[in-house]
Design a protein around this motif. Structure first.
Motif, PDB file in Angstrom:
ATOM      1  N   ASP A 808       0.627  -1.260   0.088  1.00 28.63           N
ATOM      2  CA  ASP A 808      -0.056  -0.093  -0.184  1.00 28.63           C
ATOM      3  C   ASP A 808       0.700   1.173   0.202  1.00 28.63           C
ATOM      4  OD1 ASP A 808      -2.360  -1.767  -0.129  1.00 28.63           O
ATOM      5  OD2 ASP A 808      -2.758  -1.377   2.155  1.00 28.63           O
ATOM      6  N   ALA A 859      -5.545  -2.449   0.006  1.00 25.80           N
ATOM      7  CA  ALA A 859      -5.741  -1.841  -1.905  1.00 25.80           C
ATOM      8  C   ALA A 859      -6.132  -3.044  -2.234  1.00 25.80           C
ATOM      9  CB  ALA A 859      -4.354  -1.148  -2.351  1.00 25.80           C
ATOM     10  N   GLU A 862      -9.709  -4.289  -0.986  1.00 25.90           N
ATOM     11  CA  GLU A 862     -10.988  -3.365  -1.632  1.00 25.90           C
ATOM     12  C   GLU A 862     -11.010  -2.783  -2.524  1.00 25.90           C
ATOM     13  OE1 GLU A 862     -10.437  -0.156   1.964  1.00 25.90           O
ATOM     14  OE2 GLU A 862     -10.916  -1.323   3.364  1.00 25.90           O
ATOM     15  N   LYS A 863      -9.897  -2.541  -3.216  1.00 24.98           N
ATOM     16  CA  LYS A 863      -9.885  -2.210  -5.027  1.00 24.98           C
ATOM     17  C   LYS A 863      -9.341  -2.854  -5.827  1.00 24.98           C
ATOM     18  CE  LYS A 863      -7.721   2.177  -6.867  1.00 24.98           C
ATOM     19  NZ  LYS A 863      -7.407   3.533  -6.989  1.00 24.98           N
ATOM     20  N   TYR A 864      -8.399  -3.707  -5.949  1.00 25.30           N
ATOM     21  CA  TYR A 864      -7.830  -4.489  -6.344  1.00 25.30           C
ATOM     22  C   TYR A 864      -7.899  -5.713  -6.781  1.00 25.30           C
ATOM     23  CZ  TYR A 864      -4.943  -0.388  -7.327  1.00 25.30           C
ATOM     24  OH  TYR A 864      -4.066   0.460  -7.417  1.00 25.30           O
ATOM     25  N   GLN A 865      -9.638  -5.958  -6.526  1.00 24.96           N
ATOM     26  CA  GLN A 865      -9.922  -7.447  -6.724  1.00 24.96           C
ATOM     27  C   GLN A 865      -9.145  -8.296  -7.108  1.00 24.96           C
ATOM     28  OE1 GLN A 865     -13.962  -7.409  -5.406  1.00 24.96           O
ATOM     29  NE2 GLN A 865     -13.775  -5.039  -4.341  1.00 24.96           N
TER      30      GLN A 865
END
Length: 969
Positions: A808, A859, A862-865
């Motif tokens: 992160d 990250a 939550e964001k880069y699944q």
């Protein structure tokens, strides 16, 4: 017409160049020349001095030498771009060839080296007119001009000799042959005619013979990669000409000297070089013509005298016979007892036996005798060449050769026993002959002879005929003692540990000999057997048996080294210093009780050789020995070694002894790392600022050692260096290194040290700029090495979550460089290139990084699944070939000095070589560690890892199953 000012500049420069050759004036002269070379047109000024007869030969030679070295340093950068102005480059190329043709031979050789450097960079695509220029300068009958042209051509084409085959190389060779081949063949024919026409005119004849000699060199150059069609098509006439000059004689070309070879010897030696090449590589084309050369070689060997002027010629002839003996159809001629006896008696023995000239070298130039005599270092001596021929015959006809040679050995031993004092040379010949047929294969540097002729017994022969020469204190010729010690040295792997227990004290005893060659050979044998280990890597000589002798042994070796205090003489004998190094390596901490004495000797020797670094092998072993001393003595008494060594090391830096500086930086780092206090002493705080200055970093050979030293300083004093505002200069060094393809690896090493030792809060404000530099390189001039080191660096950051870094942290800073750039980087470079990581430590840190990304990255959670799933796939694939980290091995690995290029770049000191850094030493089984981390994180986060896997790997059931397998280990 040159201007008055230019004439004065040339006169001043010529005087400075002459002074640079004078040991009493060279330092200030070299400093002045460094300033002069910064001026525009400096290289052209050097060439004008070379070209002018107004200056004496010393100034012209000094100018040619400096020009050669200037071109070597300043022609192109590591990317192949010119460092000089384009106009200067063009002028050099226009002037150099014509100048080289017109100057005397000693200057020609220096300019030839410069031409070779330029050709390495520019020929042929950026200098495609060169061959046309050379061909246009060839004349029908002007030997002086032709010899100059041929010398230039040889300077360029000899570069092909050591190169591996490649399409680019063959394109270059074909470019040359297309333009140079026909004129070369025509010149061969015309030179042959001119030699015949001028056979009674000594001066003119000598010039044309020199032409023929150069053409034989070029024949080798042009044929070394592949047989040119023009030579293959003319093989009959070509071999006829080679044979003609192999047997050619003219009394006008004979020399009065018994020691210096003349033009005939040189030409014939070059012809044999060509014949060896053709016999080894082009048997189909050359085979039908071989027989005539075998007969002529035999005649030459049986009629050529024992004078030293014939040594190279005889050795080349023997090398040719060795080559053709490898061909079974030609070797068959020797498969007869009578013929083999003639070969042994008329060719092998005369060239293998000691001559008066050998004994003169033994007595007057003992170090030269040793270097010639050592296995592998005397390839052009009669003795080595005769031995190689004999061993090749042995490989073809083992029983026949063994039986015939044993008869001669017994004859020589009987002759010796009849009158030992008068016939000692007979015994030397017998022992050397036996060694030659007993050894199978090459004598290796590490183990000596590894395989022996099963038809003889090396131990029985030693006990019956050799051991007595080692035991006797008197009445034995020195050369026989040398032969006995060398026997042990050569067959050291065939001698058992128990047998060495008896032999070892005899070798040590001979260090006390008053004879230079005897005590040096004792040191050589002692050093090699101390490094010898059995198949289980257990030392043949127990270090515990050496420690009680070590104080006396070291003291005696130092006395032998320091016997003559003159600088060049003191460093003449690298074998003694290598033995010092080996003793320290073997006794390890056993050196501590003699620290004061050893330290004093090292300081004295260093101070003596500082003004005149004359022998690179000696000072390499000297600094290796100091490295071993620091490694084993400094941890228990760091202040003593620092107080003793710091002043002399500082003197090397202050006096700009460039040969020693890369070693000194390594030793400074080792001293600091060995100090158990963990702090920076005053010595090192005062050293920090000077080593940040550009002058040290401008030399490529300093960079690896400086990076290590700077890293060691940061590991102990990062906060102090931050307070002294030294971080930004360090980052400037990183920037300089990372933009240079040659030094990029060291840039990453320095960056990892910066990130390891400075707190994230301190480094954070610079990190976006650091990433900008890295991303620019990735985009503009990415190399495979750079990409690999970048990926490792990413994983290094990503794995250090506990240090305040992690994936992160990297993502946040990367996206400040350019929004969204991280995803592109991760998918196109980081994940694909992770699988390419080869070193176990790199793969280990990558596995830890990827695992921590799965378990700790917000990250990716939550964001880069999708990225989470890709990361999991990459991790599991990486673990299919999980890195196995070898246990730390404290063995010091030898480096063969014959494979080292001293004075070029960086030479690693093996005694203080730092192993690759493992940031996760506690992780010994990577697969098990990953499984435990996944389990712990899943439990800590309420089953989140398992849920993510089910959600994000639903399209990859095999990957999901593998993930659950790890989580349930």
């Amino acid at each position: 017409m040159i201007s008055f000012k230019l004439a004065m500049d040339m006169q001043r420069l010529a005087s400075t160049l002459e002074a640079s050759l004078d040991p009493t004036k060279n330092k200030p002269a070299e400093t002045a020349l460094l300033q002069e070379q910064k001026k525009p047109g400096f290289s052209l000024l050097l060439l004008r001095i070379v070209a002018s007869n107004a200056y004496d030969s010393t100034a012209r030679l000094a100018s040619a030498l400096y020009f050669k070295n200037f071109i070597r340093r300043n022609w192109t950068d590591e990317n192949g771009n010119y460092k000089l102005p384009q106009t200067e480059v063009v002028s050099i190329k226009e002037e150099l060839i014509g100048l080289m043709i017109s100057v005397p031979a000693n200057i020609q050789y220096q300019l030839g080296d410069a031409v070779g450097v330029i050709a390495d960079s520019d020929f042929w695509r950026r200098w495609d007119t060169l061959v046309d220029d050379l061909v246009s300068r060839l004349t029908p009958d002007n030997a002086r001009i032709n010899n100059g042209v041929l010398q230039v051509a040889h300077s360029i084409f000899k570069r092909w000799r050591p190169l591996y085959r490649s399409d680019e190389l063959f394109t270059e060779v074909n470019h040359v042959l297309g333009k140079f081949g026909d004129p070369f063949v025509q010149l061969l024919g015309s030179t042959d005619q001119l030699i015949e026409q001028n056979k009674n005119d000594r001066p003119t004849l000598s010039q044309y013979i020199s032409t023929m000699n150069l053409m034989m060199k070029l024949l080798y150059d042009l044929s070394v990669q592949d047989l040119p069609p023009i030579f293959e098509d003319n093989m009959q006439s070509l071999t006829s000409l080679l044979h003609k000059y192999l047997i050619y004689d003219n009394s006008l070309l004979h020399t009065d000297s018994d020691s210096e070879a003349g033009p005939l010897e040189y030409v014939k030696s070059e012809i044999f070089e060509v014949l060896v090449l053709y016999a080894q590589k082009y048997e189909d084309a050359f085979g039908p013509f071989v027989e005539q050369f075998i007969g002529s070689s035999w005649n030459l060997l049986t009629t050529t005298g024992l004078e030293t002027k014939n040594d190279i010629l005889v050795s080349k002839a023997l090398q040719f016979l060795t080559s053709v003996t490898r061909m079974s159809q030609h070797a068959r001629a020797f498969n007869n007892e009578d013929i083999m006896s003639q070969v042994i008696e008329r060719v092998i023995l005369p060239n293998l036996s000691l001559r008066e000239s050998d004994m003169e070298v033994f007595e007057d130039e003992p170090i030269e005798f040793i270097r010639r005599d050592l296995e592998g270092s005397d390839s052009d001596t009669r003795r080595r060449a005769a031995t190689d021929f004999l061993q090749q015959l042995l490989a073809q006809f083992q029983k026949l050769v063994t039986d015939v040679v044993l008869r001669y050995i017994n004859h020589y031993l009987s002759d010796y026993s009849n009158n030992p004092s008068a016939n000692w040379k007979s015994k030397d010949t017998a022992v050397y002959l036996f060694s030659s047929i007993a050894a199978k294969g090459a004598v290796t540097t590490s183990q000596g002879v590894k395989s022996v002729n099963e038809l003889v017994n090396v131990i029985d022969f030693f006990q019956a005929n050799v051991a007595a020469d080692l035991v006797s204190d008197s009445g034995v010729e020195s050369i026989l003692k040398v032969g006995a010690i060398k026997y042990l040295y050569v067959f050291r792997s065939q001698i058992t540990r128990e047998q060495w227990r008896d032999a070892f004290p005899l070798v040590v005893k001979h260090l006390g000999s008053s004879d230079y060659v005897v005590y040096t050979y004792a040191a050589i044998a002692l050093e090699r057997v101390l490094s010898l280990a059995d198949d289980s890597k257990k030392p043949v000589i127990n270090p515990a048996d050496v420690k009680p002798l070590s104080a006396q042994l070291l003291q005696h070796l130092f006395q032998l080294i320091e016997r003559d205090p003159e600088s060049a003489k003191l460093q003449e004998n690298e074998f003694l210093m290598r033995c010092v190094m080996r003793v320290v390596v073997v006794i390890r901490e056993g050196v501590v009780p003699v620290t004061d004495s050893v330290l004093a000797h090292f300081i004295k020797i260093t101070q003596t050789i500082i003004p005149n670094p004359a022998n690179p092998r000696f000072y390499y072993y000297h600094f290796e020995a100091i490295g071993a001393f620091i490694r084993f003595a400094a941890p228990s008494q760091p202040e003593k070694l620092e107080n003793g060594l710091y002043p002399v090391f500082l003197s090397i830096l202050q006096n700009d002894v460039q040969e020693f500086i890369p070693y000194v930086f390594q030793l400074f780092a080792a001293l600091l790392e060995a100090n158990p206090s963990g702090n920076l002493t005053t010595y090192y705080t005062s050293l920090a600022q000077p080593i940040l200055s550009p002058q040290f970093w401008s030399s490529r050979g300093n960079i690896p050692a400086l990076v290590r030293l700077l890293s060691s300083l940061m590991s102990r004093g990062a906060s102090q260096m931050a307070e002294n505002q030294q971080l930004e200069p360090i980052l400037a060094i990183f920037q300089s290194l990372i933009t240079n393809k040659v030094n990029e690896i060291y840039g990453f090493e320095l960056l990892e040290s910066i990130m390891t030792n400075f707190a994230p809060g301190i480094i954070e404000r610079y990190f976006v700029t650091i990433l900008q530099l890295l991303f620019t390189r990735l985009q503009s001039s990415k190399t495979e090495a750079f990409s690999s080191r970048f990926v490792r660096f990413y994983h290094f950051i990503s794995s250090r979550v506990d240090s305040g870094l992690g994936a992160d942290w990297f993502i946040n800073h990367a996206n400040q460089v350019q929004p969204g750039v991280y995803v592109q980087l991760y998918l196109s470079i980081i994940l694909p290139d992770t699988q390419k990581l080869a070193r176990p430590l790199d793969r280990k840190i990558a596995a830890i990084s990827l695992c921590k990304t799965l378990t700790d990255s917000v990250a990716f959670a939550e964001k880069y699944q999708k990225g989470w799933g890709y990361t999991c796939e990459t991790l599991l694939k990486l673990l299919e070939n999980a890195p196995i980290i070898a246990s730390t091995d404290d063995t010091i690995v030898d480096q063969d000095v014959d494979d080292m290029s001293f004075g070029v770049g960086f030479t690693q000191l093996q005694t203080i070589k730092r192993p690759g850094r493992d940031y996760w030493p506690e992780v010994t089984d990577v697969k098990s560690w990953v499984g435990r981390e996944l389990q712990k994180s899943n439990a800590r986060q309420g089953g989140k890892i398992k849920r993510f896997g089910e959600e994000r790997l639903k399209q990859s059931p095999q990957v999901l199953q593998a993930l659950f397998t790890y989580m349930n280990r």
